[in-house]
Every structure is written in structure tokens, then in C-alpha cells.
Design a protein around this motif. Structure first.
Motif: not given
Length: 837
Positions: A758-761, A756
Motif C-alpha cells: 500500500a505504498g509503504q516500504t 512493499k
């Protein structure tokens, strides 16, 4: 005393024991209450006939009853070990481990609280010294384990709550008896005000000594039983000796707690016994102990109840007030535990929430019985206890026991009904109606086929068919009236049924010996956890529990420490071997469940719910296959050997079945059959011994399968394998935390990792790497890496990784691809390093 008369009395008591169970069921009263009432009636009747002038014909019988050699040692050394041992054998210990904190706190703290609350209350209002009052408190502070266990099973309490209360009721006997012995010494020595600190300091010694004696006794017994494993009667005989020898050695030789010794011996036997004994012998051993405990529990109650009339002969009016003081103080002490300590444990997240109705049931269901009367009898037998203290202890203990049996016990079912604990919740009631409707439809179809094969009168068939049809119509109407069940609730009920079917399948595989005894115990524990998690958490709880069943377990970290730091590999090897066996057995069990969904769940809950359950089951099977594939990758030779052993076990089961069929058909005789079965048993003994894997992972072979290292020479691969470190990570464990600078790069050997940033997975699987961006970027991202499945990682330190990046084109290409996928400009990489990506 005439042996013929004693034998007649004992045989007559067994007749009463046999009649008590149906009478209790008919009157809807606890079995212990009926047994105690019968004992009281017999004891009072014997006193009456001895003192009356109506007849002298029954005087010899009455005198024989009153002069039976009933001593406290008979209860404590003959009956109590049997009861404690059997109750412990029947508990689900693997699930109780999860709740050991609340069990021990309740068992120990509850007894101490009850002892001191009752003791100080009595010392305040009576002429008893504090030591004598605390002695009474210790005597009446223990609940009867068999009564508590039967009560919670009768009201279908949540399994986790039932386990906690069952464990508490079992272990508080040990605490109460230990405190009894301590305060008994003070009373006999004439010490009026005992030191509380000494009581608290002595208890750990009693506990540790009992644990050691029980464990050693059980390990010796298991070793002997394994030698005699082909002789059922010998194995059962050895098991009967265990609790008595453990109790006597603990009490008489080292001054420890005999009850704790028996509990630990039973726990050790339950955990280790199934893996060393054939399933049929283990099952028969459990059945023998069930029968022995039934007889012991009934006899201890009825013989103790015989003493009640004699112990109350000197009852005075003032004693009734003191009995009520004990009753009130006992309820206050219980309330402190249930409404003070239990909520605190729940707030601290070490105990489940105990709803208010269950707390009321626990408080009212704290029945006292034979143990309390036995300890009171021991006081009356002592020559060093003052006469008035003997009288008051006997009356207070007996009066309090009578109150719990005749008042609480007699009204227990009414209280449970008032709390509506015996009623189905609306969701279960709706399911109940639907199951009846579906079942009756199936019965009507089968009944029509069966009646065609019999030459029955047509009028009779039509009349019965009409009657059955009317019942079916009523059932269908009732089910249609509850048709508003939410799909979410239907899914929950379907998953509970699915988990229960999984449990039944495990038992069936254990009985036909496809799954070993040790693995079946673990699998049954996992199935129980699956059922409980689904009841409380629905679909989410089922998914969480199924993921947990794939994990390494709580002992992984200590095993890794021993392996990495102390070079002790056996614990980690055993964990790996057990996990491999569990995964193979899970795959076998889960593949039997789709038919259950299509055949049963679809008919009750409909196609949509059944399709969803099939999808969840398929996903679970996929996760098991992934975990197995990871183990095969790490230990290819071991995986092959385990699968070969599984095939051999299946072949032996089929071979046994074939020999049994030949015997039934008369094609072979008993002698030939016995010889054939001995040969199978010898081969099975070899197959039961699970080999341990070689933990020296063939890292070079594993590294060779990574696409990142495909261009490296054999010599370079061998050098890389030597510097890579292995790390085992369980599901949910954090590998890299936010804000921590990475000094290593991780390669996924098996399992799955979630990143995870910066808000991305991103999710990474076998053959991928992570951690390199934090090392190469000028401004490392705040990335968190977490395992989402049991994962094996290969770890490379920063210096070696940077050297390898310079030399390996494939690795540089993988870094570029990873940067592009995450939207990281290449010019931001390789800060301070002379690396051309």
C-alpha cells in the motif's frame, strides 16, 4: 631444394617481419597490410627476375622463393592453430559469457549470409555452377581475426562491443571452413546444385564434435601440466602440443571442426589453467604464445602473399567485373548483419546498442587475409576440381583479398579518423588536460628536490625551470578552460578511475600470491564489469555492478535444485566456497582504495567528489562485511578455516620475500635458497586446495540466535530446526508476489529483504520475519517481498507456524509489534484461528 638456401630465405623473412612493425607505425597503416605488401613485392620480384634477361645472378634465389613448399595444409595445420589458440587465450572469457548469444549468432549467421549472398550473386552473373559459386562465398566470408582484434583495440572501442566482434571474428573461421569443406565435396563430386538443407544439417555435427575434442584435449593437458607444474619449460611444451593435436584429431579422426576444437581447448585452458599453475609460469606461458602467434601471423601473411602474383597470372578483363560483384555482395551481406540483425538483437535485449560510427568501422574493417588465400590454394591443389573452376576461384579469392588489404586496410585509419572514433570525447579531453596540470605540478615539486642533490650550473637550472614553468602555465590554462565539467561527470570519471585502481590492486595481489589464480580471474572480470557499467550508467551503474558482484551467480538455481532434489551437494558447496573466497578478497582489495581516493582523485576532481567516492566505497565495504557475516553465521567452522588459510598464504608470501632478501644480501647461497623455496612451494600447494563447506547447516545453532525463539527449550529448538527449510535468494529476486496467498513464513538468516504494501516500504534484516500478516489477516494485504542483497531464508509452513504462535510468547509479541508498526488493528488478525495475541 638446398637446405642452406631455404634457411637463408626464412631468416631473411624474419628480418622483414622485424622491420614491418616500425614501418607500419611510421606509415600509419595496419601491420597486416605492410606484411602482405612485402610478400607481394617479393613474389612479383621473383617472377620478374626469372623472366627477365637483365641478369641471371638472382635466378637461383628467385627460383627458390617460387618453389618454396607452400601448401594449403601448411597454413591450415601449422599456422592457423597457433593464431586461433593465442587469440582465444587473450580474450576475457568470463565477460564474453554474458554476450554468448550475439557472438554465436553473428559468427554463424554472418558466415551463412555472406556465403549465400555472394554465392547466388556469382551464380547469377557468371558461368560458375551454384556449388562453385557457394564455394567462393565460403572462402571469402571469413574475416581475419588478428586484423579485427588489433583494429578495435587501436580505436579504443567499448569493451563489450569489442568482445562481441572479436568473438565473432574468431569463430567465423570455423563456420567458413566447415562450409568450405562441404561445398568442396559438392564441386569435386560434380554436383551443380547442392542442397542447402544438408549444409545446415551438417554444421551442428561439426560444432559438437569440435567442442568435445577441444575440451577433452585441454583437460588432459591441464592434468599433465599440473603434474609438471614446477617445471616451466615442460608446462610450456605441453601447451604448444594442445592446439595441434586438438586440430588434427578433430579434422582427421572424427570429421569435426578443427578450429572449434582449438577455440574450446584454449577457452578451457584459460579458465582452468590459472588455478592449477603457479602465476609466474602461467604468465610466461602467455608471453611465449604471444611471440609464437606474432611469428605465425606474420609468416602466414607473407607466405600467402608470395602466392598472389602466381594466382593472378591468368587474370582476364572479365574477371575484374566478377571481383567487383564479390566485393559488392560481401558489403551487402555485411550490411544485412550490421543494419538488420544487430538492431534486431538489440531490440530483443540480447546485444548492446552498436552506434552508427562503429557499424561503419566494422563494415569497412572486415579485412580478409591468409585464411582466405589458404582455402583458395587448397582448391587449386585438388585434382578433382575442374581447371576453369580452379582458375576462377583463385582469381576471385585473391582479388577480393587484395581489395580488402590494399583498399580497405590502407584507408582504415582514415575512415576511423573521419568517424572521429580516434578522438577523445569532450569529457575525456577535459580530464586529459586536468591530469596533465596536476601531474606537472607534482613533477615540478619533485624536480626541485632532485636538482638540489646535484651540483649543476645555476644558469642551466634556472633556464630549464623557466621552460618547465611555461609548459606548466599552458597546462593550467588549458585545464582552467575546461573547468565547467559537471560534478556528475566528475563522479563518473572518479568511479572509473577507482574501479581501474581496484583492478590494478587485484593484479598486484595475484602476483604476490595473496589472492589465488582462480579468484583473481573472477575478481578481474567483476572489475571489468564495474568499469563498463560505470561508463554507461555513471554512479547508478557502479552501484548496480557492485551489488551484482556480491551475488551468488547464475548457477545458484541449478545447484540448489541438485542439492535439494537429487542430494548432489558438490556444485552448491563450490559456489559457496567461491563466494566466501571472493568476499574475503574483495574486502582485502577495497580496504586499499581509500588512499587512492585521497592521493589521486582528490587532486584531480576536488574534495567534494573525493568525499562522495569515499562514502560510496565505505558503503560497499559495509555490504561486503554484511555478506561475510551472513556466511560466518551459516558456516562458522568453515569461515574460520578460510580465514586461517588466508593468513597462511600471506605468511608464505612474506616468508618468500624474506628469503629473497637474504639471498640478495649474500647471507645465504643459491642452494640454500632453492631448498627453502621448495619447502614454501610444498606448503603452498596444500594451501591452494580450497576446502568445501559442509552444507548441512547447523540450523539449531542459527535458530538459537533469533530473538523470536529465545524462550524455546533446547528440545523445541531442535524440532524446529528439523522442519525449517533453507532457501537461498539472490539480490533482486522476488520472494512473495502481489496477490499470491502466503502458505509459509520466512525468517531472515542473513541478507536483507524489502517489503512493499500500500505504498509503504519496510526493510528487514537478520533475525526478522515476514509473510505472517498475509497468513493471519482476514483480508491479506497485497504485499511484495524482494531480496535487496544475497539472502538466506529459513522457511516454515503454515500449519507448523500457527502451532508455534500458540506456544511462543516471544513470537506473539513480535507479531503484535509488526502489526503496530504497519498500522494493522489486532482484531483483524488470527482469522479463523483460536490464537490470542
Amino acid at each position: 631444394m638446398d637446405i642452406i638456401l631455404i634457411t637463408t630465405i626464412i631468416a631473411s623473412l624474419f628480418l622483414l617481419i622485424g622491420a614491418a612493425e616500425p614501418v607500419a607505425a611510421r606509415l600509419r597503416l595496419p601491420y597486416a597490410v605492410i606484411i602482405a605488401c612485402l610478400g607481394i613485392i617479393i613474389g612479383a620480384g621473383a617472377i620478374f627476375f626469372l623472366r627477365t634477361d637483365l641478369t641471371d645472378a638472382l635466378n637461383p634465389v628467385a627460383e627458390a622463393i617460387l618453389t618454396l613448399p607452400i601448401r594449403s595444409n601448411v597454413f591450415l595445420y601449422v599456422f592457423l592453430p597457433t593464431l586461433v589458440f593465442q587469440v582465444t587465450l587473450g580474450l576475457n572469457l568470463r565477460r564474453m559469457v554474458d554476450d554468448w548469444v550475439p557472438i554465436l549468432v553473428l559468427a554463424v549467421v554472418a558466415v551463412f549470409v555472406a556465403t549465400f549472398v555472394i554465392g547466388y550473386a556469382l551464380a547469377f552473373v557468371s558461368s560458375l555452377t551454384l556449388a562453385a559459386a557457394l564455394l567462393v562465398g565460403a572462402i571469402v566470408s571469413t574475416t581475419d581475426p588478428s586484423a579485427v582484434v588489433s583494429m578495435f583495440r587501436s580505436i579504443s572501442a567499448p569493451r563489450r562491443l569489442a568482445r562481441i566482434i572479436e568473438g565473432e571474428s574468431l569463430l567465423n573461421d570455423a563456420a567458413a571452413i566447415a562450409l568450405f569443406g562441404l561445398f568442396m565435396e559438392y564441386v569435386m563430386a560434380g554436383v551443380p546444385d547442392p542442397s542447402i538443407q544438408s549444409a545446415l544439417a551438417r554444421f551442428p555435427v561439426l560444432l559438437v564434435g569440435g567442442v568435445l575434442v577441444g575440451w577433452i584435449a585441454a583437460r588432459i593437458a591441464i592434468w599433465i601440466m599440473a603434474i609438471f607444474s614446477r617445471y616451466e619449460l615442460a608446462v610450456v611444451s605441453v601447451s604448444i602440443a594442445v592446439p595441434y593435436l586438438a586440430y588434427i584429431v578433430a579434422e582427421q579422426s572424427i570429421g569435426a571442426s578443427g578450429v572449434i576444437a582449438v577455440v574450446v581447448a584454449a577457452m578451457t585452458l584459460q579458465l582452468a589453467g590459472p588455478g592449477r599453475l603457479p602465476p609466474n609460469i602461467w604468465q610466461n606461458l602467455r608471453e611465449v604464445w604471444d611471440l609464437l602467434a606474432h611469428w605465425a601471423g606474420a609468416l602466414i601473411f607473407i607466405l600467402a602473399a608470395l602466392l598472389i602474383p602466381r594466382m593472378l597470372e591468368s587474370l582476364r578483363l572479365a574477371d575484374l567485373g566478377l571481383i567487383m560483384v564479390v566485393v559488392v555482395a560481401a558489403f551487402v551481406a555485411r550490411a544485412i548483419i550490421l543494419y538488420g540483425l544487430l538492431p534486431l538483437l538489440t531490440w530483443l535485449r540480447i546485444s548492446p546498442v552498436v552506434e552508427r560510427p562503429y557499424r561503419v568501422a566494422i563494415m569497412w574493417g572486415g579485412l580478409r587475409g591468409a585464411v582466405t588465400l589458404s582455402l583458395a590454394l587448397a582448391v587449386t591443389e585438388s585434382l578433382l576440381v575442374p581447371v576453369e573452376v580452379k582458375r576462377q576461384v583463385a582469381i576471385l579469392a585473391t582479388g577480393f583479398t587484395l581489395f580488402t588489404l590494399l583498399i580497405q586496410g590502407a584507408t582504415l585509419r582514415w575512415v576511423i579518423g573521419l568517424l572521429k572514433l580516434d578522438k577523445l570525447v569532450p569529457l575525456d579531453k577535459a580530464l586529459y588536460d586536468q591530469v596533465i596540470a596536476v601531474a606537472l605540478q607534482t613533477v615540478r615539486e619533485d624536480l626541485a628536490k632532485v636538482t638540489e642533490n646535484y651540483e649543476l650550473t645555476k644558469e642551466t637550472v634556472r633556464a630549464e625551470a623557466k621552460r618547465f614553468g611555461e609548459r606548466l602555465d599552458r597546462a593550467v590554462k588549458a585545464a582552467d578552460g575546461k573547468s565547467g565539467i559537471l560534478d556528475r561527470d566528475r563522479v563518473t570519471l572518479g568511479l572509473i578511475a577507482l574501479a581501474s585502481a581496484e583492478r590494478d590492486t587485484i593484479i598486484a595481489r595475484f602476483r604476490d600470491r595473496t589472492i589465488s589464480s582462480t579468484l583473481s580471474e573472477r575478481l578481474l572480470s567483476q572489475a571489468d564489469a564495474l568499469i563498463e557499467a560505470t561508463r554507461h550508467g555513471g554512479r547508478t551503474g557502479y552501484k548496480r555492478a557492485s551489488r551484482d558482484s556480491l551475488g551468488f551467480g547464475r548457477w545458484l538455481r541449478p545447484a540448489i535444485f541438485l542439492h535439494d532434489r537429487l542430494r548432489i551437494s558438490t556444485p552448491l558447496a563450490r559456489i559457496t566456497a567461491t563466494r566466501f573466497g571472493l568476499l574475503l578478497s574483495q574486502r582485502l582489495t577495497l580496504r586499499d582504495l581509500p588512499d587512492f581516493i585521497n592521493g589521486r582523485i582528490r587532486r584531480i576532481h576536488g574534495r567534494r567528489v573525493a568525499d562522495l567516492l569515499q562514502e560510496m566505497l565505505s558503503r560497499r565495504i559495509e555490504l561486503v562485511e554484511q555478506a561475510l557475516e551472513g556466511l560466518r553465521l551459516q558456516y562458522p567452522g568453515y569461515a574460520e578455516e578460510m580465514e586461517r588459510r588466508f593468513i597462511r598464504r600471506t605468511a608464505m608470501r612474506l616468508e618468500e620475500r624474506e628469503y629473497a632478501t637474504l639471498l640478495e644480501d649474500g647471507l645465504i647461497g643459491e642452494e640454500v635458497y632453492s631448498a627453502l623455496m621448495r619447502g614454501v612451494a610444498a606448503r603452498r600447494d596444500l594451501a591452494e586446495k580450497t576446502p568445501l563447506p559442509d552444507l548441512a547447516m547447523r540450523k539449531a545453532e542459527i535458530v538459537r540466535q533469533f530473538p523470536l525463539f529465545s524462550g524455546m527449550s533446547d528440545a523445541a529448538l531442535r524440532r524446529l530446526a528439523r522442519v525449517l527449510k533453507t532457501r537461498y535468494v539472490d539480490a533482486g529476486e522476488t520472494i512473495i508476489r502481489r496477490g499470491v496467498i502466503a502458505r509459509s513464513v520466512y525468517f531472515v538468516s542473513s541478507g536483507a529483504v524489502e517489503l512493499k504494501t500500500a505504498g509503504q516500504t519496510w526493510r528487514l534484516g537478520r533475525g526478522e520475519m515476514f509473510g505472517q500478516m498475509r497468513m493471519l489477516l482476514k483480508k491479506p494485504p497485497r504485499t511484495q517481498a524482494r531480496a535487496i542483497a544475497p539472502t538466506t531464508l529459513l522457511v516454515l509452513d503454515e500449519a507448523r507456524f500457527l502451532k508455534m504462535v500458540k506456544r511462543n510468547k516471544a513470537l506473539r509479541a513480535a507479531i503484535r509489534e509488526s502489526a503496530e508498526r504497519r498500522g494493522v488493528p489486532l482484531e483483524q488478525l488470527t482469522a479463523g484461528e483460536n490464537i490470542d495475541l
